[in-house]
Design an enzyme around this catalytic site. Structure first.
Site, short mmCIF file in Angstrom:
data_model
loop_
_atom_site.label_atom_id
_atom_site.label_comp_id
_atom_site.label_asym_id
_atom_site.label_seq_id
_atom_site.Cartn_x
_atom_site.Cartn_y
_atom_site.Cartn_z
N ARG A 14 0.26 -46.65 -63.39
CA ARG A 14 1.38 -47.33 -64.38
C ARG A 14 1.06 -48.32 -65.13
NH1 ARG A 14 4.58 -51.34 -65.70
NH2 ARG A 14 4.75 -51.92 -63.58
N GLU A 15 1.00 -49.63 -64.39
CA GLU A 15 0.73 -50.73 -64.98
C GLU A 15 -0.55 -50.47 -65.47
OE1 GLU A 15 2.58 -54.00 -64.89
OE2 GLU A 15 0.99 -54.35 -66.76
N HIS A 74 7.89 -44.97 -62.28
CA HIS A 74 8.50 -46.35 -62.79
C HIS A 74 9.44 -46.04 -63.79
CE1 HIS A 74 8.19 -50.32 -64.85
NE2 HIS A 74 8.23 -50.49 -63.66
N ARG A 136 14.15 -48.42 -55.42
CA ARG A 136 13.81 -49.80 -55.70
C ARG A 136 14.34 -50.55 -57.03
NH1 ARG A 136 8.97 -52.25 -58.69
NH2 ARG A 136 10.38 -51.49 -60.26
N THR A 171 6.67 -61.37 -64.86
CA THR A 171 6.16 -60.38 -66.04
C THR A 171 5.26 -61.02 -66.99
OG1 THR A 171 8.18 -59.32 -66.04
CG2 THR A 171 7.10 -58.70 -67.93
N HIS A 202 1.57 -60.88 -62.77
CA HIS A 202 0.76 -60.74 -63.90
C HIS A 202 -0.04 -62.05 -63.59
CE1 HIS A 202 1.64 -57.40 -66.49
NE2 HIS A 202 2.77 -57.26 -65.69
N HIS A 297 -27.97 -72.17 -48.67
CA HIS A 297 -27.12 -71.36 -48.24
C HIS A 297 -28.15 -69.98 -47.77
CE1 HIS A 297 -23.44 -71.98 -50.49
NE2 HIS A 297 -24.06 -73.12 -50.76
C1 HCA Z 1 6.45 -54.46 -68.18
C2 HCA Z 1 7.28 -54.01 -66.67
C3 HCA Z 1 6.83 -54.79 -65.45
C4 HCA Z 1 7.50 -54.23 -64.52
C5 HCA Z 1 7.47 -54.63 -63.01
C6 HCA Z 1 8.32 -53.96 -62.02
C7 HCA Z 1 6.70 -56.17 -65.52
O1 HCA Z 1 5.50 -53.86 -68.41
O2 HCA Z 1 6.92 -55.35 -68.53
O3 HCA Z 1 8.84 -53.00 -62.15
O4 HCA Z 1 8.64 -54.79 -60.95
O5 HCA Z 1 5.71 -56.76 -65.49
O6 HCA Z 1 7.79 -56.94 -65.54
O7 HCA Z 1 5.32 -54.22 -65.16
CU CU Z 2 4.11 -55.67 -65.08
#
Ligand code: HCA
Ligand code: CU
Length: 385
Positions: A14-15, A74, A136, A171, A202, A297
């Site tokens: 997904r991500e 998602h 969730r 994010t 991130h 080392h």
């Molecule tokens: C994005 C969404 C997400 C969602 C994360 C989540 C983010 O692409 O902006 O569902 O917890 O980084 O917020 O990936």
């Molecule tokens: Cu994200």
């Protein structure tokens, strides 16, 4: 909670699809999901079936694989998206909505109460259709949201009893490790011990792994990862880095929990499908991860690998390299190389080869062949003498 107890929600499908070079076919997704499952992640997060007919087919195909890992879709907080996921056989629903003022203003335009109402409505719909669903809800851009507003979202949602877990997303990768721990701890205090907390971080400032670790210390139960840290911009917490941190804390527990040798083939498969090379400096799977160079080392490593290795490469199906062809070389490594080649050299000869090698290396790059030739020549001289 210790790092080894947190569950892994892998979001490569997904991500990871949001990484600039990714273009996963259905066959790629099936292969990657199987490899993730073999390795031992707990959840495999996939792109919403609302994105395309291909993503819909992918949801169905991945659910039909009957993996041990649970397939989670998602989803935008929208009844239409949820309906498609239910129809595809999905049983874990990852809802999200932006909570920060800046994203709210330029994405969905809703206030805190409307976010709560929308999430409740959609979760109610899911519960009615799939009673044993995992639901969730995550606040996107949570770390740029005023804390009181964030808590004003989680509090009433938790009170509905509809949700298994709440996500807190960094994010834009702007949160500091300390801020992550403090925020997660505040959410944990608000929610009590029984609800799951998921962290998604991130890597814009290079803190994604540290932030995931601090989230667990603050009370997170689930961490989002991607293989090779793929994702939007420069991605999120790399699976390999989180697993390396787990191993450093408790090798035994990590060995028991995951099929560690399956990590390298998984990374190779994802790199190939995403059209990239595995970065040399990547934890566990990078080409330099188990290479030792400096004489000090190398000498210690030859005596006992634990001196400079917190991760045992053999546990991960990888080899250790002790470099000999460079100016930082020491006598012990050259002796080990001579042993490998079947030569026994006197201390004087080793000293001489070391000096000679350093002298050559100060003029040009030396190769293993140069080293072997020097050793062989010294051995010949010894035999002739
Ligand atoms: C994005 C969404 C997400 C969602 C994360 C989540 C983010 O692409 O902006 O569902 O917890 O980084 O917020 O990936
Ligand atoms: Cu994200």
């Amino acid at each position: 909670m210790s790092l080894n107890h947190c569950l892994i929600v892998d979001s490569t499908l997904r991500e990871g699809e949001q990484f600039e070079h990714s273009h996963f076919t259905l066959a790629d997704r099936v292969e990657i999901a199987a490899a993730l499952d073999r390795f031992g992640v707990d959840f495999i997060e996939v792109t919403s079936p609302a994105v395309s007919s291909e993503s819909r087919r992918a949801c169905e195909a991945l659910v039909a694989m009957g993996l041990r890992a649970r397939i989670a879709a998602h989803l935008r907080c929208h009844p239409d998206d949820v309906r498609l996921a239910i129809d595809a056989g999905i049983t874990a629903f990852h809802l999200f909505m932006a909570s920060s003022p800046i994203l709210r203003a330029s994405s969905h335009g809703r206030g805190v109460e409307e976010i709560v109402a929308r999430a409740t409505e959609v979760a109610t719909m899911i519960r009615a259709a799939v009673p044993d669903a995992i639901i969730r809800f995550s606040c996107e851009d949570a770390f740029r949201s005023p804390l009181d507003e964030l808590l004003d979202i989680y509090r009433p949602l938790a009170a509905t009893g509809l949700f298994d877990r709440f996500g807190i997303a960094d994010t834009v990768g702007a949160a500091s490790p300390l801020q992550v721990m403090e925020t997660v701890a505040k959410v944990r205090r608000l929610l009590g011990p029984d609800v799951g907390i998921e962290f998604h971080g991130h890597n814009d400032t290079g803190c994604a792994t540290a932030n995931a670790w601090m989230a667990v210390l603050g009370g997170a139960t689930h961490i989002d990862t991607c293989v090779l840290g793929l994702g939007e911009r420069n991605g999120i917490t790399p699976l390999e880095a989180l697993v390396a941190a787990m191993y450093a804390q408790d090798p035994e527990a990590t060995r028991e929990r995951f099929d560690l040798p399956a990590l390298m083939p998984l990374a190779e498969a994802v790199a190939a499908r995403a059209g990239i090379e595995i970065p040399f400096d990547h934890c566990v799977v990078g080409s330099s991860a188990f290479t030792h160079k400096a004489g000090v080392h190398s000498k210690a490593i030859l005596a006992n690998p634990r001196t400079y290795e917190v991760l045992d490469p053999t546990d991960f199906g990888r080899d250790r390299t002790v470099m000999v062809a460079h100016a930082l070389v020491g006598r012990n490594v050259l002796r080990a190389r001579a042993d490998q080649l079947g030569y026994e050299l006197a201390p004087e000869a080793l000293k001489e080869i070391t000096a000679r090698l350093k002298e050559i290396a100060s003029r040009r790059r030396v190769s293993n062949d140069d080293v072997d030739a020097l050793i062989a020549a010294a051995a010949d001289r010894r035999a002739a003498a």
